[in-house]
Enzyme design. Structure first.
Site, short mmCIF file in Angstrom:
data_model
loop_
_atom_site.label_atom_id
_atom_site.label_comp_id
_atom_site.label_asym_id
_atom_site.label_seq_id
_atom_site.Cartn_x
_atom_site.Cartn_y
_atom_site.Cartn_z
N LYS A 71 0.91 -1.13 0.17
CA LYS A 71 -0.12 -0.17 0.09
C LYS A 71 0.80 1.22 -0.05
O LYS A 71 1.80 1.43 0.64
CB LYS A 71 -0.98 -0.03 1.11
CG LYS A 71 -1.76 1.32 1.30
CD LYS A 71 -2.59 1.33 2.52
CE LYS A 71 -1.84 2.00 3.43
NZ LYS A 71 -2.62 2.32 4.68
N GLN A 143 -12.97 10.04 9.41
CA GLN A 143 -12.62 9.11 10.20
C GLN A 143 -13.27 9.10 11.48
O GLN A 143 -13.72 8.20 12.20
CB GLN A 143 -10.93 8.82 10.60
CG GLN A 143 -10.53 7.83 11.34
CD GLN A 143 -10.88 6.58 10.49
OE1 GLN A 143 -11.29 5.45 10.98
NE2 GLN A 143 -10.68 6.69 9.30
N ASP A 228 0.57 9.24 13.96
CA ASP A 228 1.24 8.04 13.29
C ASP A 228 2.76 8.66 12.51
O ASP A 228 3.03 8.15 11.52
CB ASP A 228 0.41 7.51 12.20
CG ASP A 228 -0.31 8.84 11.20
OD1 ASP A 228 0.23 10.15 11.41
OD2 ASP A 228 -0.65 8.40 10.34
#
Length: 329
Positions: A71, A143, A228
């Site tokens: 990905k 999200q 992240d």
């Protein structure tokens, strides 16, 4: 010659949705991560500073899953000024036995959204109190909506409180979630969210902590999924030491990119040996919540096993729906 399935975002949206099957797919991926000899290299990540962009590459070979995915996820955050989306990406699916390309999934990040939301549901299923009724969401983007929807698949959520910086987006998010999920969704401050919610999910790209230890309550579960990269943090360094149990999807990633990074830098966490990953908790190898009063925190940075699992799942769903087109290679 071999055939390669080409699946557009439209194809994938028609074939794959956020439902209990998608949650089970990601739950199984975490279980396999804990019980099989998974090969999952560190995330390849780099910035494109001249154009306010970032690129992440994730992959994993998972015994028990017949394919593996590579990905590429991109965020170019000046794009909206040019009328373009800020997020983009695709997945390439390979046969795990032969290495032959099976499918090209031009999802523009859709499958990442689904697997991320599903991971939030898995964390809540295994770490929150079973009688949790009120959800709290920090953030008001896509999200945020998906995380609330995902929680409703694993807990009997009756009400929700959400917070966001943009009042217009916040109101739109609350209205959308109310109409789609059929529950009462209120807006409020971060303090309001923390005071009322049994389960809190943070979904922001914040560079400054949003939640401090004095906000958390006995019995509460927090899933932090916005941090992240090394410059993001949603939890103050005091939160993890204040929790009864801290769990993450991948310890090495949390230390480098997630909420453990800021706690380690601040000196509030000095030893990570006792922290569990989500997979072993699911597999029964590590202890999860022990009592109704436990405070549990889960840090989700996103893993390659999730991408391999959701890409393989999406291909199967698309084939069943006879979606997409085929080319010869």
């Amino acid at each position: 010659m071999s055939e390669i399935k080409i699946l557009s975002e439209t194809d994938l949206r028609a074939a794959v949705s956020l439902n209990k099957d998608a949650v089970a797919c990601i739950e199984n991926a975490f279980h396999l991560l804990a019980t099989k000899d998974v090969v999952m290299p560190p995330i390849l990540s780099f910035d494109v500073p001249d154009h306010n962009g970032e690129v992440d590459v994730k992959t994993a070979y998972v015994p028990g899953i017949e394919s593996f995915a590579l990905k590429v996820s991109l965020g170019f955050f000046d794009n909206p000024m040019m009328g373009l989306p800020s997020l983009n990406g695709l997945m390439t699916l390979f046969d795990a036995k032969t290495g032959i390309v099976k499918a090209l999934l031009l999802d523009n990040g859709y499958l990442t959204d689904i697997r991320t939301a599903a991971a939030g549901a898995v964390a809540a299923k295994h770490l929150s109190r079973e009688n949790s009724k009120t959800a709290g969401i920090l953030g008001s983007g896509m999200q945020a909506r998906l995380q609330l929807e995902a929680l409703s698949l694993v807990r009997d959520i009756k009400t929700a409180v959400i917070w966001g910086r943009d009042e217009k987006k916040l109101a739109e998010c609350a209205s959308d979630c109310t109409s789609r999920l059929g529950i009462e969704v209120k807006t409020g401050s971060i303090t309001d969210v923390m005071a009322q919610a049994d389960i809190v999910v943070t979904t922001t790209p914040s560079r400054k902590p949003l939640i401090t230890a004095d906000m958390i309550r006995p019995g509460q579960h927090i899933t932090a999924m916005g941090s992240d990269t090394p410059f993001k943090a949603e939890l103050a360094p005091c939160v993890i030491p204040a929790a009864t149990l801290f769990v993450c999807d991948r310890l090495s990633q949390s230390i480098k990119l997630g909420e453990l990074r800021s706690a380690i830098e601040a000196g509030t966490v000095t030893n990570t040996d006792s922290f569990a990953e989500l997979g072993p908790v699911i597999a029964g190898q590590k202890q999860g919540r022990r009592s109704a009063d436990d405070i549990t925190v889960c840090d989700l940075t996103g893993t390659g096993v999730q991408d391999t699992a959701i890409a393989t799942f999406a291909e199967a769903q698309s084939l069943a729906a006879k979606a997409g087109s085929t080319i010869q290679s």
